[in-house]
Design a protein around this motif. Structure first.
Motif, mmCIF file in Angstrom:
data_model
loop_
_atom_site.group_PDB
_atom_site.id
_atom_site.type_symbol
_atom_site.label_atom_id
_atom_site.label_comp_id
_atom_site.label_asym_id
_atom_site.label_seq_id
_atom_site.Cartn_x
_atom_site.Cartn_y
_atom_site.Cartn_z
ATOM 1 N N VAL A 79 27.788 -53.811 -19.789
ATOM 2 C CA VAL A 79 27.690 -54.550 -18.856
ATOM 3 C C VAL A 79 28.585 -55.744 -18.711
ATOM 4 O O VAL A 79 29.037 -55.971 -17.716
ATOM 5 C CB VAL A 79 26.206 -54.964 -18.253
ATOM 6 N N THR A 80 28.539 -56.568 -19.868
ATOM 7 C CA THR A 80 29.354 -57.479 -20.006
ATOM 8 C C THR A 80 30.696 -57.231 -19.722
ATOM 9 O O THR A 80 31.605 -57.858 -19.055
ATOM 10 C CB THR A 80 29.190 -58.271 -21.321
ATOM 11 N N ALA A 81 31.307 -56.121 -20.294
ATOM 12 C CA ALA A 81 32.761 -55.706 -20.217
ATOM 13 C C ALA A 81 32.982 -55.302 -18.904
ATOM 14 O O ALA A 81 34.196 -55.621 -18.163
ATOM 15 C CB ALA A 81 32.828 -54.439 -21.153
ATOM 16 N N ALA A 82 32.131 -54.702 -18.391
ATOM 17 C CA ALA A 82 32.295 -54.333 -16.869
ATOM 18 C C ALA A 82 32.539 -55.432 -15.823
ATOM 19 O O ALA A 82 33.281 -55.732 -14.975
ATOM 20 C CB ALA A 82 31.094 -53.347 -16.301
ATOM 21 N N ARG A 83 31.664 -56.351 -16.206
ATOM 22 C CA ARG A 83 31.749 -58.005 -15.404
ATOM 23 C C ARG A 83 33.033 -58.368 -15.805
ATOM 24 O O ARG A 83 33.845 -59.270 -14.633
ATOM 25 C CB ARG A 83 30.830 -58.864 -16.024
ATOM 26 N N CYS A 84 33.532 -58.520 -17.116
ATOM 27 C CA CYS A 84 34.871 -59.090 -17.497
ATOM 28 C C CYS A 84 36.019 -58.367 -16.935
ATOM 29 O O CYS A 84 37.071 -58.852 -16.439
ATOM 30 C CB CYS A 84 34.996 -58.932 -18.944
ATOM 31 N N GLY A 85 35.852 -57.079 -16.971
ATOM 32 C CA GLY A 85 37.152 -56.213 -16.421
ATOM 33 C C GLY A 85 38.013 -55.639 -17.353
ATOM 34 O O GLY A 85 38.662 -54.642 -17.026
ATOM 35 N N SER A 86 38.041 -56.261 -18.534
ATOM 36 C CA SER A 86 38.750 -55.845 -19.740
ATOM 37 C C SER A 86 37.837 -56.090 -21.095
ATOM 38 O O SER A 86 37.090 -57.043 -21.099
ATOM 39 C CB SER A 86 40.035 -56.582 -19.704
ATOM 40 N N ALA A 87 38.378 -55.122 -22.187
ATOM 41 C CA ALA A 87 37.568 -55.298 -23.492
ATOM 42 C C ALA A 87 38.349 -55.057 -24.468
ATOM 43 O O ALA A 87 39.511 -54.143 -24.299
ATOM 44 C CB ALA A 87 36.318 -54.387 -23.486
ATOM 45 N N LEU A 88 38.157 -55.270 -25.615
ATOM 46 C CA LEU A 88 38.687 -55.186 -26.851
ATOM 47 C C LEU A 88 37.809 -54.611 -27.874
ATOM 48 O O LEU A 88 36.788 -55.314 -27.995
ATOM 49 C CB LEU A 88 39.527 -56.157 -27.371
ATOM 50 N N ILE A 89 38.015 -53.299 -28.363
ATOM 51 C CA ILE A 89 37.027 -52.952 -29.472
ATOM 52 C C ILE A 89 37.160 -53.335 -30.969
ATOM 53 O O ILE A 89 38.366 -53.078 -31.254
ATOM 54 C CB ILE A 89 36.813 -51.210 -29.301
ATOM 55 N N VAL A 90 36.167 -53.708 -31.560
ATOM 56 C CA VAL A 90 36.357 -53.955 -32.955
ATOM 57 C C VAL A 90 35.474 -52.937 -33.666
ATOM 58 O O VAL A 90 34.530 -52.588 -33.359
ATOM 59 C CB VAL A 90 35.816 -55.624 -33.069
ATOM 60 N N SER A 91 36.339 -52.382 -34.501
ATOM 61 C CA SER A 91 35.653 -51.176 -35.646
ATOM 62 C C SER A 91 35.748 -51.864 -36.969
ATOM 63 O O SER A 91 36.737 -52.430 -37.404
ATOM 64 C CB SER A 91 36.364 -50.086 -35.419
ATOM 65 N N ARG A 92 34.501 -51.672 -37.745
ATOM 66 C CA ARG A 92 34.620 -52.342 -39.101
ATOM 67 C C ARG A 92 34.810 -51.246 -39.916
ATOM 68 O O ARG A 92 34.579 -50.085 -39.841
ATOM 69 C CB ARG A 92 33.229 -52.761 -39.521
ATOM 70 N N CYS A 93 35.876 -51.367 -40.902
ATOM 71 C CA CYS A 93 36.534 -50.507 -41.862
ATOM 72 C C CYS A 93 35.448 -49.960 -42.693
ATOM 73 O O CYS A 93 34.479 -50.555 -43.216
ATOM 74 C CB CYS A 93 37.383 -51.086 -42.815
ATOM 75 N N GLY A 94 35.334 -48.360 -42.709
ATOM 76 C CA GLY A 94 34.347 -47.691 -43.434
ATOM 77 C C GLY A 94 32.963 -47.752 -42.864
ATOM 78 O O GLY A 94 31.990 -47.192 -43.712
#
Length: 296
Positions: free
Chosen positions: A252-267
């Motif tokens: 919902v927050t990303a939709a409000r912002c319009g853009s997003a960056l995904i963080v993935s934790r290694c392993g």
């Protein structure tokens, strides 16, 4: 015809904390209970005569209740703790503790990629930082990417929208006694936008009191309006979010912002979880800037 909406109190210019402790206490006291100029004159006269603190003078004059005086004293003690913490930056704030280190350079590379993406899209929007699970490093990433952007000419606002498990106030060593939850719940405070200690051009809105209804607050029209005003008043707006595993808040927050960056934790994150997150962002018509692999 209805009048144009007034700017949110959230976006009033942040005030640096006063150097003299008595002045800081007066500011806190005014937030606890609004006092008139005449009452403040009586408080200051009493302070001069009895060498007392603002809350003690107000209590002696019968202008506040004992529990209100205790609240101000508690906030002052936390304020002193934050001032000490600001002098010893959190280890996760590598842009400040290790500005020439490899991690800081990695954040500058991400910054370049992000700015290139913004130019290619023809305009900037608030950027939500999302990840599949807890402890993926969203707050760590938000704080340092924001600091790297603040090194350029322009003002950066960092909003902690993780209303479930907030952490940005710890990394940046700022007060969390008021924040985003107050604004979204209709308790507008003047001091929710804070200048990040020791870092010019970087400002932060902490969560404040953790609310019992985070999903409803994020869904509220006030949050959408807040993001719009922030985007108009700051050069860059970054938004920290809860883990997607905790609910729909991040999407919902990303939709409000319009853009997003995904963080993935290694392993740590499964490929299927990242695929599900990417699909959810696409379904919400969110522009995904990219995916960052975090091994911090």
């Amino acid at each position: 015809m209805s009048s144009a909406p007034q700017p949110l109190v959230l976006l009033s210019e942040p005030e640096r904390d006063a150097a003299e402790p008595g002045l800081a206490a007066e500011a806190l006291l005014q937030e606890v209970c609004a006092l008139s100029p005449t009452q403040w004159a009586h408080i200051r006269q009493h302070r001069q005569a009895h060498d007392s603190t603002p809350e003690a003078a107000a209590l002696a004059l019968g202008l506040i209740r004992p529990e209100e005086a205790l609240q101000v004293q508690a906030w002052q003690q936390r304020h002193a703790h934050w001032q000490v913490a600001a002098q010893r930056p959190h280890a996760d704030w590598v842009m400040r503790t290790q500005p020439q280190g490899p991690q800081a350079e990695a954040f500058r590379r991400v910054r370049s990629h992000y700015l290139l993406h913004v130019r290619q899209r023809g305009g900037r929007r608030p950027l939500a930082v999302v990840s599949p699970d807890v402890q993926d490093g969203r707050s760590f990433f938000c704080a340092n990417l924001a600091a790297s952007l603040a090194q350029l000419d322009g003002r950066v606002l960092l909003i902690d929208a993780n209303l479930r498990r907030p952490r940005l106030h710890e990394v940046l060593a700022v007060s969390d006694h008021t924040g985003l939850s107050d604004v979204l719940a209709g308790r507008h405070h003047r001091r929710v936008v804070q200048a990040a200690p020791g870092w010019a051009q970087l400002f932060v809105v902490p969560v404040g009191p953790t609310p019992p209804n985070p999903a409803e607050l994020i869904e509220s029209p006030t949050f959408a309006r807040l993001l719009q005003e922030a985007n108009e008043r700051f050069d860059h707006v970054l938004v920290d979010t809860p883990a997607c595993a905790m609910g729909m808040d991040a999407i919902v927050t990303a939709a409000r912002c319009g853009s997003a960056l995904i963080v993935s934790r290694c392993g740590a994150n499964k490929t299927s979880d990242l695929q599900d997150l990417s699909a959810a962002l696409k379904a919400a018509q969110v522009d995904t800037v990219g995916v960052v692999l975090n091994d911090h």
